[in-house]
Enzyme design. Sequence first.
Site, mmCIF file in Angstrom:
data_model
loop_
_atom_site.group_PDB
_atom_site.id
_atom_site.type_symbol
_atom_site.label_atom_id
_atom_site.label_comp_id
_atom_site.label_asym_id
_atom_site.label_seq_id
_atom_site.Cartn_x
_atom_site.Cartn_y
_atom_site.Cartn_z
ATOM 1 N N GLU A 1 0.832 -1.203 0.000
ATOM 2 C CA GLU A 1 0.000 0.000 0.000
ATOM 3 C C GLU A 1 0.866 1.253 0.000
ATOM 4 O OE1 GLU A 1 -1.961 -2.802 3.075
ATOM 5 O OE2 GLU A 1 -0.039 -2.621 2.034
ATOM 6 N N CYS B 1 -2.058 -3.988 7.336
ATOM 7 C CA CYS B 1 -1.575 -4.306 8.684
ATOM 8 C C CYS B 1 -1.862 -3.151 9.637
ATOM 9 C CB CYS B 1 -0.089 -4.622 8.671
ATOM 10 S SG CYS B 1 0.964 -3.210 8.275
ATOM 11 N N CYS C 1 0.144 0.035 7.832
ATOM 12 C CA CYS C 1 -0.422 0.472 6.561
ATOM 13 C C CYS C 1 -1.783 1.139 6.755
ATOM 14 C CB CYS C 1 -0.555 -0.719 5.616
ATOM 15 S SG CYS C 1 1.037 -1.407 5.120
ATOM 16 N N THR D 1 16.914 -42.693 9.329
ATOM 17 C CA THR D 1 17.503 -41.834 10.357
ATOM 18 C C THR D 1 16.888 -40.444 10.349
ATOM 19 O OG1 THR D 1 19.613 -43.031 10.246
ATOM 20 C CG2 THR D 1 19.648 -40.823 11.212
#
Length: 353
Positions: free
Chosen positions: A55, A79, A88, A279
């Site tokens: 953004e 966010c 943002c 293993t």
Amino acid sequence: MAHSEAERRAMSRALELAARGPRSRNPQVGAVILSPGGEVLAEGWHRGAGTAHAEVDALSKLPEGGARGATAVVTLEPCNHTGLTGPCSEALLAAGVARVVYAIDDPGKTSGGGAERLRAAGVDVEAGVLADEAGAFLEPWITSFRLGRPHVTVKWAQSLDGRAAATDGTSQWITGAEARADVHRRRAEADAIVVGTGTLLADDPQLTARIDGRLAERQPVPVVIGTSRVPADAAVHRHPANEAVGGQPLVYPTHDLAAVLADLRDRGLHRVFVEGGPTLVSAFLRSGLADRLLVYVAPVLLGGPRLSLDDIGVGTIGDARRLVIDHTATLGDDVLFEARLRERRPWPGKEED
């Protein structure tokens, strides 16, 4: 307010932009800024940790005030936290954006909540535009984010009596062509394919994915774990996916599986396919790092000491690792069991956000 056709086209474009960003522990995100009339004003995408989010990258291409009243179309919810960069949601508010359209919610406890913050400030917000497409694109990252490490599939082939090889060590081929073709298909879906140095020295595997006898378009990055030296002429050095990681296979001279997975996640390798010998497979199970098991069982008896698993941390029957069988399939003469552990051990590196 329903999304417009222009917003839908912009979201499709944002997904294309997102794919330009590097794959890492951070999500690939794209953004498109639209004018009130639906014209594209700017585009952006996230270029990696510490760089501007999608953004902000798009907004930076506009003059001051150029986004006022505009619509931001973003593949992931903006966010709402400060990390290496600022939130943002606040950047969009400062730019005067009037509407935000995004595809899927941010899964983080601290990074999520951007939509709520924007709505509280009077911004019109709509979620779920092209959610299926965005979800499919980000699914590996979302899964890795929630686990705090890559998703790990552990595969092995064995005889009906639980042997990985005959007494002399020969193991090609326990299973038939149909089972092997299924393994190659699943390799092509993975980001990384992992073996131990023991398997590499014994079999010199190519670790490629082949579909109908030809190299698949998408190849997993080869990974070797163990302290033995990888020979200079090993086939893994010629793997076509080496170019994606600097020209050589990823070799980890360690037994610290947690450290290996952490590094793979940092590299954006979110789907790990473990195809080592007993293993290495046992080490992943013992450490609680197997999310999915693929066990190919051939109707053959081998006897002898070469078991398909060794110590997985079960000292008494009460500690048995119980499984949930999610799927079975007959592949020629062989049977595939696709399973997961009934009780998962906690992963110490799992993030809270």
